[in-house]
Design an enzyme around this catalytic site. Structure first.
Site, PDB file in Angstrom:
ATOM      1  N   GLY A 129     -24.063  62.530  79.222  1.00  0.00           N
ATOM      2  CA  GLY A 129     -24.948  62.278  80.352  1.00  0.00           C
ATOM      3  C   GLY A 129     -25.229  63.519  81.179  1.00  0.00           C
ATOM      4  O   GLY A 129     -24.587  64.565  80.999  1.00  0.00           O
ATOM      5  N   HIS A 148     -18.929  51.954  80.732  1.00  0.00           N
ATOM      6  CA  HIS A 148     -18.883  53.002  79.709  1.00  0.00           C
ATOM      7  C   HIS A 148     -17.835  54.065  80.007  1.00  0.00           C
ATOM      8  O   HIS A 148     -17.654  54.978  79.210  1.00  0.00           O
ATOM      9  CB  HIS A 148     -20.276  53.636  79.617  1.00  0.00           C
ATOM     10  CG  HIS A 148     -20.524  54.431  78.378  1.00  0.00           C
ATOM     11  ND1 HIS A 148     -20.320  53.927  77.107  1.00  0.00           N
ATOM     12  CD2 HIS A 148     -20.978  55.715  78.196  1.00  0.00           C
ATOM     13  CE1 HIS A 148     -20.639  54.844  76.204  1.00  0.00           C
ATOM     14  NE2 HIS A 148     -21.031  55.938  76.843  1.00  0.00           N
TER      15      HIS A 148
END
Length: 288
Positions: free
Chosen positions: A42, A268
């Protein structure tokens, strides 16, 4: 053991023609087993951002390395000449050689899970056991639509000519089940890293590798999962909106020596949201 900080644990090394940044801590015993942790992909991700809070616990027992994968953190941001998982795995394997580490256990979150699987496939002698957390590449969504909510938010941020803090907060909010961890401080910390021009370049080069049709089959790791010879612990957050839980079923079925642990009330980032249970589970798995 002295307190472990970002600065005190920070290291760099030359490997595979790259400068790789990593954090290292561990017991005084030079023969302690090694654990290498590989972060997700990310915006603003790095070894420390994913696993910095876990490092002191693991370092009591293991020589523990949190590696900034190529294109992330303070590691080099090269143009890739192969699929990302293979490129990063080769870099980690070279780093192990540089540091005289013959074998290690691996923890891989999301993107790092894909790299850990490629390590097991391409450099099997360097791998002892794998703990994969919502891993990329090896899971296939059976019920959840693609792209998932988390992947959509990632694309929105990375594709924006001028990404906004609101887009970053939206992405981080999808990562977590417990929204109380999505603090202004966390958003600011990730924002500074995610919008750094060097890190933006790294994200673009990583994304370009995944978009290259010549390498598409190489990152579809589920096609090769049956060849993984190592003990594997699959871990998943039940409420994962990036790599949903149904994706675990293909990995569980295909990997010969796999078992699955599901964290309830967890997205997550199991290492953060369920840190105590995650640490106990991993240390027990690697110790027996």
């Amino acid at each position: 053991m002295t307190d472990i900080s970002y600065e005190s644990s920070s290291r760099t090394a030359k490997a595979a023609g790259l400068t790789l940044h990593y954090h290292e801590a561990g017991p005084a015993d030079p023969g302690a087993p090694v654990v290498i942790m590989l972060h997700g992909g990310g915006p603003g991700a790095s070894g420390w951002s994913n696993f910095g809070r876990n490092l002191p616990v693991f370092a009591r027992t293991f020589r523990t390395l949190l590696v900034d994968q190529p294109c992330f953190g303070r590691s080099d941001k090269p143009e890739l000449d192969k699929d990302y998982f293979s490129y990063s795995a080769d870099a980690v394997a070279a780093l192990m050689d540089e540091l005289a580490i013959t074998q290690a256990h691996f923890i891989g979150n999301s993107l790092g899970g894909g790299t850990a699987v490629r390590m097991a496939l391409n450099h099997p002698d360097k791998v002892a056991k794998l703990l994969l957390m919502g891993p990329g590449g090896v899971s296939v969504n059976l019920f959840a639509p693609d792209p998932t909510e988390g992947i959509k938010r990632l694309f929105e941020f990375n594709a924006a000519p001028e990404p906004t803090k609101e887009q970053l907060r939206a992405f981080i909010s999808v990562m977590a089940y417990d929204q109380s961890i999505v603090t202004d401080e966390l958003v600011e910390e990730r924002w500074a890293s995610a919008t750094d021009p060097d890190n933006r370049l790294g994200s673009a080069r990583m994304a370009a590798a995944f978009a290259n049709p010549a390498w598409a089959e190489d990152w579809m790791l589920w096609r090769e999962a049956h060849r993984i010879p190592h003990p594997v612990l699959l871990t998943w957050g039940r409420e994962d909106r990036v790599n949903p839980l149904d994706g675990a079923l293909v990995a569980l079925r295909n990997i010969p020596d796999a078992r699955l642990h599901v964290f309830p009330h967890c997205g997550h980032w199991a290492q953060t949201e369920q840190a105590d249970e995650f640490n106990r589970l991993a240390i027990d798995f690697f110790s027996h």
